[in-house]
Design a protein around this motif. Structure first.
Motif, PDB file in Angstrom:
ATOM      1  N   LEU A  82       0.840  -1.198   0.000  1.00 43.40           N
ATOM      2  CA  LEU A  82       0.000   0.000   0.000  1.00 43.40           C
ATOM      3  C   LEU A  82       0.873   1.244   0.000  1.00 43.40           C
ATOM      4  N   GLU A  85       2.363   1.680  -3.394  1.00 43.75           N
ATOM      5  CA  GLU A  85       1.408   2.152  -4.396  1.00 43.75           C
ATOM      6  C   GLU A  85       1.115   3.624  -4.234  1.00 43.75           C
TER       7      GLU A  85
ATOM      8  N   GLN B  84     -11.689  -9.312  -7.200  1.00 44.61           N
ATOM      9  CA  GLN B  84     -12.399  -8.565  -6.164  1.00 44.61           C
ATOM     10  C   GLN B  84     -12.862  -9.493  -5.060  1.00 44.61           C
ATOM     11  N   GLY B 108      -0.671  -9.847 -11.454  1.00 43.58           N
ATOM     12  CA  GLY B 108      -0.421  -8.433 -11.227  1.00 43.58           C
ATOM     13  C   GLY B 108      -1.686  -7.659 -10.922  1.00 43.58           C
ATOM     14  N   GLY B 109      -2.774  -8.345 -10.565  1.00 41.79           N
ATOM     15  CA  GLY B 109      -4.019  -7.638 -10.335  1.00 41.79           C
ATOM     16  C   GLY B 109      -4.240  -7.225  -8.893  1.00 41.79           C
ATOM     17  N   PHE B 110      -3.297  -7.504  -8.030  1.00 43.31           N
ATOM     18  CA  PHE B 110      -3.469  -7.180  -6.614  1.00 43.31           C
ATOM     19  C   PHE B 110      -3.224  -5.697  -6.414  1.00 43.31           C
ATOM     20  N   THR B 111      -4.249  -4.984  -5.973  1.00 48.63           N
ATOM     21  CA  THR B 111      -4.091  -3.550  -5.732  1.00 48.63           C
ATOM     22  C   THR B 111      -4.317  -3.307  -4.258  1.00 48.63           C
ATOM     23  N   ALA B 112      -3.270  -2.850  -3.578  1.00 45.77           N
ATOM     24  CA  ALA B 112      -3.382  -2.705  -2.130  1.00 45.77           C
ATOM     25  C   ALA B 112      -4.358  -1.608  -1.755  1.00 45.77           C
ATOM     26  N   SER B 113      -4.509  -0.590  -2.603  1.00 51.48           N
ATOM     27  CA  SER B 113      -5.417   0.487  -2.227  1.00 51.48           C
ATOM     28  C   SER B 113      -6.860   0.016  -2.259  1.00 51.48           C
ATOM     29  N   ARG B 114      -7.188  -0.892  -3.177  1.00 53.00           N
ATOM     30  CA  ARG B 114      -8.540  -1.439  -3.223  1.00 53.00           C
ATOM     31  C   ARG B 114      -8.797  -2.306  -2.004  1.00 53.00           C
ATOM     32  N   LEU B 115      -7.773  -3.068  -1.593  1.00 53.93           N
ATOM     33  CA  LEU B 115      -7.895  -3.891  -0.397  1.00 53.93           C
ATOM     34  C   LEU B 115      -8.148  -3.020   0.818  1.00 53.93           C
ATOM     35  N   TYR B 116      -7.435  -1.898   0.865  1.00 53.12           N
ATOM     36  CA  TYR B 116      -7.610  -0.977   1.983  1.00 53.12           C
ATOM     37  C   TYR B 116      -9.025  -0.418   2.006  1.00 53.12           C
ATOM     38  N   LEU B 142      -3.736  -5.242   7.388  1.00 51.53           N
ATOM     39  CA  LEU B 142      -2.917  -5.230   6.179  1.00 51.53           C
ATOM     40  C   LEU B 142      -1.610  -5.962   6.391  1.00 51.53           C
ATOM     41  N   ASN B 292     -18.442  -0.102  -4.896  1.00 51.25           N
ATOM     42  CA  ASN B 292     -17.387   0.799  -4.468  1.00 51.25           C
ATOM     43  C   ASN B 292     -16.713   0.326  -3.216  1.00 51.25           C
TER      44      ASN B 292
END
Lengths: 366, 307
Positions: A82, A85, B84, B108-116, B142, B292
């Motif tokens: 995070l 990013e 998702q 490469g689809g892991f997005t930490a901001s979406r997880l957050y 996290l 969202n």
């Protein structure tokens, strides 16, 4: 070292012989030694030595990971990711609506695919991105270089020169509005010649050249470590015509996708691909879908589809791990890829006033 | 281990006795003993845990959640929401149960901001009356999620091997109680190897399958994998990738589909249907919203039973 022999990266013939001779784990192989191994399974001493080196490398890699060493593994907690990013920049497209639906711009370390019918603006976007990646950091860019792999021959240098000139002009206007030291310094190096000299152009005529280029790209990128964007304009073209064996095509494309994601991840660069559209004929109606089949759809992390609606060009974000699906209009002007203008405002005032994305970022850096 | 036949009778007898003793040892070590059904049930009850996925309708589809000791597969077309749902599972296990999650990302689809984002949404849902800093608990959540980027099947195998070594050595301090392994897109690393005339791809795939099942069974982990779909050349229908051999590996298979017909209609609603399950009737369908904030259901979902 209890790694099963079947899971080691050895050739299939060698694996079959090892299984027939009764070897189960990697530890047994290492204990036997090259002479014993060559005697047991009937291969030459050099081959046995090579095989043992591979095994040793795999196992020492495992041991380093177990002991907690970082090495070349890509393992971290989500918190670290995070932070990474949030510190990462985006490559802006100069069309603020598109940047908004993408969450800030084209993301680094991810593969973005742009699909569209002919003439809708895919190559224009690629050329715009190749210029935008070089914007200095004080203006909100990532200050990197670009690799442009062209398979269709649609790269026009004079068009790139026009786009670059407009970009330099834009940055100059911003620098004049905010008189700052580092802006002036950055402007000295950011000129038309420097932009054009930092776009590395490759022309690939068929799929073999394209595959070779992509597999040789890591070596090129380790020499030119400032590259932040790899564009492949027309990934569909070499694979669509004159390809009889479709399962071979799927295999090659999947291998290509994995190689590209490794490049994107290791070198922290964005990979942008353009794809064509094809017609799928259903029961009652036919729809336009991206080409290269279903399995290729999984290769890209972010998918944009460009299409026409009467005479307005629209961009739809179809697949993204963090943003919602949405559609926005865009236009292509002599200066490049831009937002759709409300008709009353002229170009110049628009570029100094209404560019809200650039302002907040510089204010943060103060 | 192979005693030679001796010339004189006394040594012959001892050789035979040695053989019998060896046979007894082998039988004791390697033969399977029948187990009592009641004992087995008790053991399963004590060792199996059911983990919530973060979405009540998906839990309903999976018979109250993910079962440890089993491999669950999510399949769908691109953009159908597999990543998702994986992120939602990781968030829910890490935040709700405070357990460690290992996420193997091969696309490469892991997005930490979406997880957050999902963690924030889930924290709001559950604890309105929580004391103090929910932000700290989200950061701790996290930290409990370990992400490894493996883009090659051999790297994936070494990552799984490393998990096995760590769990069998009981190194509690760094991993903590690891209960879930999420692998986003096992087909991305195997698909390039399959097909053609060589059978090497199949061998590697079966090796990976064996590793996953062993991890799930021996250490009571819940393993979640995602798979792609391909188009069947003869019928034109969508079917899961990796073929028939892989279809025996997961015990539960969920198909995710988009509610809109084509990419022209943008929607965040998805439908999840059960394609294979040891406990529920196949054909059950629920609706999900990968909106969202969170993977949640938009309205009370009515499971339609039927085949």
């Amino acid at each position: 070292m209890q790694r099963a022999v079947g899971s080691l990266p050895l050739g299939p013939a060698l694996r079959a012989r090892l299984a027939a001779a009764g070897f189960q784990t990697a530890q047994e192989l290492l204990d036997t030694g090259p002479c014993g191994l060559s005697r047991e399974i009937g291969i030459s001493k050099e081959e046995a030595l090579e095989a043992l080196q591979v095994v040793r490398q795999e196992c020492s890699g495992d041991a380093a990971r177990t002991a907690g060493g970082a090495g070349t593994t890509r393992k971290c907690t989500a918190l670290e990711l995070l932070e990474e990013e949030q510190a990462q920049g985006f490559i802006i497209t100069f069309c603020s609506a598109l940047d908004n639906i993408l969450g800030g711009g084209v993301q680094l370390t991810k593969i973005t695919e742009v699909c569209g019918a002919p003439g809708v603006g895919k190559t224009q976007l690629c050329m715009q991105l190749a210029v935008d990646v070089q914007i200095p950091e004080c203006f909100g860019g990532v200050c990197g270089e670009a690799v442009f792999i062209d398979t269709e021959g649609s790269f026009m240098v004079d068009r790139v020169a026009d786009i670059a000139a407009a970009c330099v002009q834009h940055c100059r206007l911003i620098a004049e509005a905010h008189q700052e030291e580092d802006h002036q310094k950055a402007l000295e190096t950011f000129s038309l010649e420097s932009i054009l000299s930092h776009i590395y152009y490759f022309r690939c005529r068929d799929y073999i050249e394209l595959l070779a280029q992509v597999y040789l790209l890591p070596d090129f990128l380790s020499e030119h470590s400032k590259v932040r964007l790899v564009v492949i304009d027309g990934i569909a073209f070499p694979f669509r015509h004159d390809f009889e064996d479709l399962s071979l095509r799927t295999r090659l494309l999947n291998g290509l996708a994995q190689q590209l994601i490794i490049i994107a991840n290791d070198h922290k660069s964005a990979v942008v691909l353009t794809n064509q559209m094809t017609t799928r004929i259903g029961q009652s109606q036919s729809t336009l879908v991206p080409a290269l089949g279903e399995s290729w759809g999984h290769a890209a992390t972010v998918r944009l589809i460009f299409h026409w609606d009467k005479s307005q060009r629209l961009a739809t974000l179809y697949k993204s791990p963090s943003q919602k699906e949405s559609t926005i209009p865009y236009t292509i002007t002599p200066h490049g890829f831009r937002d759709v203008q409300p008709p009353a405002v002229t170009q110049n005032t628009e570029s100094t006033e209404m560019n809200p994305r650039k302002r907040p970022r510089r204010e943060e850096e103060k | 281990m192979s005693p030679r036949s001796a010339p004189c009778p006394t040594r012959c007898l001892s050789a035979r006795q040695a053989l019998v003793a060896v046979r007894r040892v082998l039988l004791a070590q390697f033969s399977a003993f029948p187990a009592n059904g009641a004992d087995l049930y008790e053991e399963l009850k004590s060792s199996t845990a059911i983990l919530p996925t973060g979405s009540p309708s998906l839990d309903q589809l999976l018979d109250s959640g993910l079962y440890t000791g089993e491999v669950t597969e999510l399949m769908g077309a691109p953009g159908s929401g597999k990543t998702q749902v994986c992120l939602s599972i990781a968030a829910s296990v890490s935040l709700g149960l405070k357990q460690h999650v290992l996420f193997l990302d091969s696309t490469g689809g892991f997005t930490a901001s979406r997880l957050y984002q999902m963690l924030q949404a889930q924290a709001e849902d559950e604890e309105e009356q929580a004391v103090g800093d929910t932000a700290l608990s989200q950061l701790e959540a996290l930290q409990r999620i370990q992400v490894a980027r493996v883009f090659d099947v051999y790297e994936m195998l070494s990552a799984l091997q490393e998990v096995r070594d760590r769990l069998s050595q009981q190194a509690v301090s760094c991993t903590g109680p690891l209960k879930t392994v999420v692998i986003d897109s096992v087909s991305a690393v195997i698909h390039p190897l399959l097909g053609g005339r060589q059978s090497e791809g199949l061998a590697i795939m079966m090796q990976l399958a064996r590793e996953l099942k062993m991890l799930a069974k021996e250490f009571s982990l819940a393993v979640v994998v995602t798979n792609q779909v391909t188009r069947d050349s003869s019928t034109g229908l969508l079917k899961p990738a990796l073929g028939r051999s892989w279809s025996f590996v997961p015990s539960t298979r969920v198909l995710l589909e988009s509610k809109g017909a084509a990419w022209e209609e943008a929607t965040t609603r998805r439908s999840a249907s059960l394609a294979k399950s040891p406990r529920q009737p196949t054909g059950m369908q629920v609706e999900l919203d990968i909106g969202n904030s969170d993977v949640q259901e938009p309205s009370p979902a009515t499971p339609t039973e039927g085949l």
